[in-house]
Every structure is written in C-alpha cells, then in structure tokens.
Design a protein around this motif. Structure first.
Motif, PDB file in Angstrom:
ATOM      1  N   GLY A   1       0.823  -1.199   0.000  1.00 28.30           N
ATOM      2  CA  GLY A   1       0.000   0.000   0.000  1.00 28.30           C
ATOM      3  C   GLY A   1       0.859   1.252   0.000  1.00 28.30           C
ATOM      4  O   GLY A   1       2.008   1.247   0.450  1.00 28.30           O
ATOM      5  N   VAL A   2       0.304   2.313  -0.512  1.00 23.29           N
ATOM      6  CA  VAL A   2       0.998   3.596  -0.502  1.00 23.29           C
ATOM      7  C   VAL A   2       0.478   4.377   0.697  1.00 23.29           C
ATOM      8  O   VAL A   2      -0.603   4.954   0.663  1.00 23.29           O
ATOM      9  CB  VAL A   2       0.755   4.379  -1.812  1.00 23.29           C
ATOM     10  CG1 VAL A   2       1.493   5.713  -1.763  1.00 23.29           C
ATOM     11  CG2 VAL A   2       1.204   3.561  -3.008  1.00 23.29           C
ATOM     12  N   GLY A   3       1.233   4.338   1.782  1.00 24.14           N
ATOM     13  CA  GLY A   3       0.787   4.979   3.006  1.00 24.14           C
ATOM     14  C   GLY A   3       1.650   6.162   3.383  1.00 24.14           C
ATOM     15  O   GLY A   3       2.350   6.753   2.558  1.00 24.14           O
ATOM     16  N   ALA A   4       1.599   6.472   4.675  1.00 20.11           N
ATOM     17  CA  ALA A   4       2.320   7.646   5.162  1.00 20.11           C
ATOM     18  C   ALA A   4       3.818   7.519   4.926  1.00 20.11           C
ATOM     19  O   ALA A   4       4.514   8.510   4.709  1.00 20.11           O
ATOM     20  CB  ALA A   4       2.028   7.845   6.648  1.00 20.11           C
ATOM     21  N   GLY A   5       4.329   6.294   4.986  1.00 22.52           N
ATOM     22  CA  GLY A   5       5.755   6.081   4.805  1.00 22.52           C
ATOM     23  C   GLY A   5       6.186   6.123   3.362  1.00 22.52           C
ATOM     24  O   GLY A   5       7.361   5.916   3.048  1.00 22.52           O
ATOM     25  N   SER A   6       5.265   6.368   2.460  1.00 19.19           N
ATOM     26  CA  SER A   6       5.582   6.358   1.031  1.00 19.19           C
ATOM     27  C   SER A   6       5.485   7.752   0.435  1.00 19.19           C
ATOM     28  O   SER A   6       5.241   7.904  -0.762  1.00 19.19           O
ATOM     29  CB  SER A   6       4.622   5.408   0.301  1.00 19.19           C
ATOM     30  OG  SER A   6       4.628   4.137   0.875  1.00 19.19           O
ATOM     31  N   ALA A   7       5.689   8.756   1.237  1.00 21.86           N
ATOM     32  CA  ALA A   7       5.558  10.132   0.764  1.00 21.86           C
ATOM     33  C   ALA A   7       6.499  10.418  -0.396  1.00 21.86           C
ATOM     34  O   ALA A   7       6.160  11.161  -1.322  1.00 21.86           O
ATOM     35  CB  ALA A   7       5.818  11.105   1.918  1.00 21.86           C
ATOM     36  N   ASP A   8       7.677   9.812  -0.333  1.00 22.52           N
ATOM     37  CA  ASP A   8       8.646  10.040  -1.408  1.00 22.52           C
ATOM     38  C   ASP A   8       8.122   9.506  -2.735  1.00 22.52           C
ATOM     39  O   ASP A   8       8.285  10.151  -3.783  1.00 22.52           O
ATOM     40  CB  ASP A   8       9.978   9.373  -1.059  1.00 22.52           C
ATOM     41  CG  ASP A   8      11.017   9.578  -2.153  1.00 22.52           C
ATOM     42  OD1 ASP A   8      11.318  10.736  -2.466  1.00 22.52           O
ATOM     43  OD2 ASP A   8      11.507   8.568  -2.706  1.00 22.52           O
TER      44      ASP A   8
END
Length: 213
Positions: free
Chosen positions: A162-169
């Motif tokens: 999933g694209v979550g908070a840790g995937s901002a980059d």
C-alpha cells in the motif's frame, strides 16, 4: 470409484491449485486419486497431455459461459458490446480456477481446442465488425492476452504494498501513477480497459468498423 479422464482432470486441477505449474506431477495426481501412477497413463499419456486437458476445460467453460451471455444480448447489440461480453465472461470463468490464467496462457502451445474456439469467435466478431483482415488476429490476440494478464495479476499471491504515510517520497516522485492506481476498482478498471482496446481496434486505418454502440 472408476478411474476416468474427467476424474484425472479434476485431480489435476486440484493439485495444480496447490503446487503450481512447475511442481505438478502425475505421481501427485495419482496420490490424490489413491491409485498407482501407472494407471493414469491408460487415460492420459503424460503430464503435458494432462495440462492440455486442464487448459481445454478452463477454455471450454469460458466459451460456454460466453455463449450464454451473448445469447442474452439485445439483437441490435454492437460488436464492441459482444467483445466486452466475451472478455468479461472469460475473466470470470478463469478466475474460478486457481492458476486458471496460467493454464489459459499456455493453451496456444498445447493447441487447446477450447482456446482455439475462444479465438475463433473473437475473430468472427471482429470480421463481422469490418475490422481489416490483417488486423483481426492482432486485435483478438490482444484481447485474449490482456484478459489473461489481468487475471494473472488478480491471482498473484504477492500482496501489493500500500501507498501509506511512509511512502511520501513515492507519492512525490510518481504522483500520476499513485493517483491512477486508486482511481478505479478492479471491475471498473477491467471494463474501461476493454472498451479502450475496442476503441483502438475500431479506429484501425483501412477498416470500416462501426462504433459498436
């Protein structure tokens, strides 16, 4: 219970669902049926023949499902609606079998009559639509390949991250891709993509395919 080709196919499909394409063996199928492996060869000569029968079953079920849906379409349904119906029922049919997309993808190599029937009907639909002769096989193969690939992804055992908070980059670097990935549910994505394929086929140069609406 008497050993039959249909029972062997049933056991092959069940074993295939558990161990996958490469690990499937006649010995495992025999163990599932509680018989000696040698007794299978009276009905099915080898593993490749069994895979052919399994692929053919998946394709024939898809073909029959397509026949039923096509019969229910309005008499004035256009060619695009008929292509969509065939694609939709093909997807639904192969999804019923774990690993069914892999079997169908391999069908041309083993000359499954069921797969050939699916291709023939798509080609006939495109011919009736006025798609140029040289482009029909490409159009039909593209539809079959797309449906198979779509279900291969659906049946993949790998969980999509999933694209979550840790995937901002990632969101910052690939904003269009990330946004597009969550735009549609799978069913809507599939339907829209088949319509997009049909639009492309219908606009091939030299053809006289109508809009199919």
């Amino acid at each position: 219970m008497k050993l039959t080709t249909d029972r062997i196919i049933d056991a092959g499909m069940a074993t295939f669902a558990e161990v996958g394409y490469q690990a499937l063996s006649m010995r495992q199928v025999a163990e599932r049926l509680d018989v000696h492996a040698g007794s299978l060869y009276y009905h099915v000569r080898n593993k490749n023949a069994l895979l052919q029968l399994m692929a053919d079953r998946v394709a024939r079920q898809a073909y029959d499902a397509g026949t039923a849906v096509l019969a229910g379409l309005p008499a004035d349904a256009g060619w695009q609606a008929r292509i969509e119906a065939q694609a939709r029922t093909l997807r639904e049919s192969i999804k019923r079998h774990p690993g069914g997309a892999i079997l169908l993808a391999d069908s041309p190599k083993v000359l499954s009559e069921g797969a050939l029937a699916l291709m023939e009907r798509l080609l006939r639909t495109l011919a009736d639509a006025g798609v140029p002769e040289r482009e029909r096989i490409i159009g039909a193969d593209t539809v079959l390949s797309y449906v198979t690939g779509f279900v291969l992804q659906e049946q993949s055992e790998s969980a999509a991250p999933g694209v979550g908070a840790g995937s901002a980059d990632l969101v910052e670097r690939f904003p269009l891709t990330v946004e597009g990935a969550s735009m549609y549910e799978e069913d809507e994505m599939f339907a829209r993509s088949i319509r997009l394929l049909c639009e492309g086929i219908g606009n091939l140069p030299g053809g006289n395919a109508d809009s199919g609406e």
